[in-house]
Design an enzyme around this catalytic site. Structure first.
Site, PDB file in Angstrom:
ATOM      1  N   HIS A  92       0.856  -1.185   0.000  1.00  0.00           N
ATOM      2  CA  HIS A  92       0.000   0.000   0.000  1.00  0.00           C
ATOM      3  C   HIS A  92       0.892   1.233   0.000  1.00  0.00           C
ATOM      4  O   HIS A  92       1.854   1.314   0.770  1.00  0.00           O
ATOM      5  CB  HIS A  92      -0.890   0.018   1.254  1.00  0.00           C
ATOM      6  CG  HIS A  92      -1.702   1.281   1.351  1.00  0.00           C
ATOM      7  ND1 HIS A  92      -2.879   1.449   0.665  1.00  0.00           N
ATOM      8  CD2 HIS A  92      -1.475   2.447   2.002  1.00  0.00           C
ATOM      9  CE1 HIS A  92      -3.357   2.657   0.904  1.00  0.00           C
ATOM     10  NE2 HIS A  92      -2.523   3.287   1.713  1.00  0.00           N
ATOM     11  N   ASP A 171     -15.195   2.082   7.852  1.00  0.00           N
ATOM     12  CA  ASP A 171     -14.162   3.013   7.386  1.00  0.00           C
ATOM     13  C   ASP A 171     -14.697   3.888   6.261  1.00  0.00           C
ATOM     14  O   ASP A 171     -14.401   5.084   6.206  1.00  0.00           O
ATOM     15  CB  ASP A 171     -12.923   2.256   6.899  1.00  0.00           C
ATOM     16  CG  ASP A 171     -11.922   3.223   6.300  1.00  0.00           C
ATOM     17  OD1 ASP A 171     -11.413   4.059   7.069  1.00  0.00           O
ATOM     18  OD2 ASP A 171     -11.692   3.204   5.078  1.00  0.00           O
ATOM     19  N   ARG A 178     -14.692  12.226   8.039  1.00  0.00           N
ATOM     20  CA  ARG A 178     -13.429  12.909   8.392  1.00  0.00           C
ATOM     21  C   ARG A 178     -13.064  13.939   7.333  1.00  0.00           C
ATOM     22  O   ARG A 178     -12.538  15.011   7.635  1.00  0.00           O
ATOM     23  CB  ARG A 178     -12.309  11.873   8.550  1.00  0.00           C
ATOM     24  CG  ARG A 178     -12.445  11.040   9.823  1.00  0.00           C
ATOM     25  CD  ARG A 178     -11.551   9.810   9.772  1.00  0.00           C
ATOM     26  NE  ARG A 178     -10.183  10.133   9.510  1.00  0.00           N
ATOM     27  CZ  ARG A 178      -9.336   9.362   8.804  1.00  0.00           C
ATOM     28  NH1 ARG A 178      -9.736   8.207   8.310  1.00  0.00           N
ATOM     29  NH2 ARG A 178      -8.110   9.735   8.607  1.00  0.00           N
ATOM     30  N   SER A 193      -7.511   3.247   9.375  1.00  0.00           N
ATOM     31  CA  SER A 193      -8.289   3.258   8.133  1.00  0.00           C
ATOM     32  C   SER A 193      -7.576   2.405   7.073  1.00  0.00           C
ATOM     33  O   SER A 193      -8.176   1.521   6.450  1.00  0.00           O
ATOM     34  CB  SER A 193      -8.443   4.709   7.662  1.00  0.00           C
ATOM     35  OG  SER A 193      -8.896   4.788   6.343  1.00  0.00           O
ATOM     36  N   LYS A 197      -8.554  -1.973   5.968  1.00  0.00           N
ATOM     37  CA  LYS A 197      -8.884  -2.437   4.614  1.00  0.00           C
ATOM     38  C   LYS A 197      -7.905  -3.515   4.163  1.00  0.00           C
ATOM     39  O   LYS A 197      -8.293  -4.496   3.542  1.00  0.00           O
ATOM     40  CB  LYS A 197      -8.885  -1.252   3.647  1.00  0.00           C
ATOM     41  CG  LYS A 197     -10.122  -0.366   3.861  1.00  0.00           C
ATOM     42  CD  LYS A 197     -10.091   0.907   3.059  1.00  0.00           C
ATOM     43  CE  LYS A 197      -9.151   1.933   3.614  1.00  0.00           C
ATOM     44  NZ  LYS A 197      -9.341   3.293   3.200  1.00  0.00           N
TER      45      LYS A 197
HETATM   46  N1  URA Z   1      -6.128   6.746   3.066  1.00  0.00           N
HETATM   47  C1  URA Z   1      -7.029   5.978   3.720  1.00  0.00           C
HETATM   48  O1  URA Z   1      -7.416   4.910   3.249  1.00  0.00           O
HETATM   49  N2  URA Z   1      -7.474   6.428   4.908  1.00  0.00           N
HETATM   50  C2  URA Z   1      -7.083   7.573   5.469  1.00  0.00           C
HETATM   51  O2  URA Z   1      -7.521   7.897   6.539  1.00  0.00           O
HETATM   52  C3  URA Z   1      -6.147   8.372   4.767  1.00  0.00           C
HETATM   53  C4  URA Z   1      -5.676   7.920   3.561  1.00  0.00           C
END
Ligand code: URA
Length: 436
Positions: A92, A171, A178, A193, A197
């Site tokens: 990621h 999320d 957010r 977050s 995932k």
């Molecule tokens: N990317 C995400 O998936 N979540 C965040 O909070 C910030 C960047």
């Protein structure tokens, strides 16, 4: 109480908000309750916004952050690809300008013997999304069912596709909230977050590319290090082997920024060419991923040079309906920006180039906006190249010429520095973090 009446909640939202407001730690039960109730829409957006702000101001410790992550995973489905016959590993990136690394990386790691289940999102703001890039390829589709992902992992070894709505739905709601309440920049909220995932996706190992610099989400080495440490700690708490690389994002990666332009540059890398920094970062991340996958003796540089990763790329694109040999779309309008003096080009500023590409149409301001496949910036010179006044430095690509003036305004002066002396060498990989 009749059997049809819902059980009373164990907590009240106000009690949980007040605990964090008063700098107290949240218990596992409080976290499970508040995220569960938020997903069921029993906790209101304004209450979750207040809690997110309290977390942003007062933080969460490692145990709270790990529980928060688990509760977000528990809000949805957890995928299991343990039966695909190869070790699973994913990467990621926190997002950067010209960051097309997933495109050569996923097929490369698959060509080395691992399976890469990369479920991705779309880009927002000045950093492009991997799905937007791949959608520049005629016919390619991002949405797959879980069974299609599994079949592709068995047959090809690499999948890059859209995340499913059932993965960490808490999320999805919280991130949107957010975004409009000034609470994105909380390290425990960002870390949980991202990690929720990735943990729900069912990978067996994870390499994080945490970008640092003007074009990154985290502008300083210290903040990026904090995020990397928070994410590797979550990985460790959940038994997911996780390594984070902190990498430079003060300059764009490679020479091309924009969807079709970045696909073309990635194909160059897969065919044994491409810019040195893109090749170096692809090979470095592949090495870390293969180590986590239990394949430490694989030689990603040799596999890249052999053409085997390009063959996997062709199969990966074709499996999702894309035609890897189809010509990529090209912009209807291309304009050149030239040097205003003679000297040594010090390298373009990542934020300025990313914002210019976005304004040209490569990115979106709101998540429902369309993107242009053809829009972006192609740099014609690299750091250290000698230029004269009038030398073309870069090209602006777009289908909508009224966007050119805005991009041109961003790419002047300090955004494209030309100095008397060559720029100092910069390391691409600034640090490596592992938990513990
Ligand atoms: N990317 C995400 O998936 N979540 C965040 O909070 C910030 C960047």
């Amino acid at each position: 109480m009749s059997p049809t009446e819902p059980a009373p909640p164990s907590f009240s939202a106000v009690e949980v908000i007040a605990a964090k407001r008063d700098r107290r730690g949240l218990s596992r039960e409080q976290i499970d309750w508040v995220l569960g109730a938020y997903t069921r829409e029993e906790v209101a957006d304004e209450q979750m916004a207040a809690l997110a702000m309290a977390i942003l101001l007062n933080g969460m410790d490692a145990a709270e952050t790990a529980h928060w992550t688990q509760a977000m995973i528990d809000s949805g489905e957890v995928l299991d690809f343990g039966d695909v016959g190869r070790p699973l590993v994913d990467k990621h990136s926190t997002g950067g300008v010209g960051d097309k690394i997933t495109l050569p990386l996923a097929p490369l790691v698959a060509a080395c013997g691992a399976a890469v289940p990369q479920l991705s999102g779309r880009g927002l703001g000045h950093t492009g999304g991997t799905l937007d890039k791949l959608e520049a390829i005629p016919g390619w589709r991002a949405s797959l069912t879980t069974e299609q992902i599994r079949a592709q992992l068995v047959e090809v070894g690499a999948v890059v596709c859209a995340t499913t709505p059932t993965l960490a739905p808490a999320d999805r709601r919280l991130y949107a909230l957010r975004d409009v309440t000034g609470t994105v920049e909380s390290v425990p909220l960002i870390a949980s977050s991202i990690m929720s995932k990735k943990l729900a996706e069912g990978t067996g190992g994870l390499v994080l590319d945490v970008k640092v610099g003007s074009g990154a989400f985290m502008k300083t080495f210290e903040r990026a290090g904090e995020l990397a440490d928070a994410m590797t700690a979550i990985g460790a708490a959940h038994g997911l082997p996780t390594t984070a690389l902190l990498t430079d994002m003060s300059r764009p990666l490679g020479r091309c920024v924009g969807n079709a332009l970045e696909v073309a540059e990635s194909v160059d890398v897969l065919r044994g060419g491409g810019p040195d920094d893109v090749v170096a970062l692809t090979v470095a991340l592949a090495g870390e991923m293969l180590t986590l996958a239990g394949l430490p003796d694989a030689d990603p540089a040799a596999v890249l040079a052999s053409g085997a990763a390009y063959e996997v790329w062709e199969r990966m694109i074709a499996a999702q309906g894309g035609d890897p040999s189809a010509p990529l779309p090209v912009a209807r309008h291309v304009e050149t920006v030239t040097a205003d003096r003679s000297g040594v080009f010090a390298g373009a500023d990542a934020l300025a180039v990313g914002t210019a590409a976005w304004r040209l149409g490569a990115g979106r301001a709101r998540k429902e906006d369309p993107v242009q496949a053809t829009a972006g910036v192609r740099m014609l010179v690299g750091p250290g190249d000698e230029v004269r006044a009038g030398t073309p430095l870069l090209e602006l690509h777009t289908d909508t010429p009224e966007r050119l003036a805005d991009a041109r305004r961003l790419l002047t002066g300090a955004a494209l520095p030309v100095d008397a002396d060559p720029p100092p060498e910069r390391a691409l990989v600034l640090d490596v973090r592992r938990a513990g």
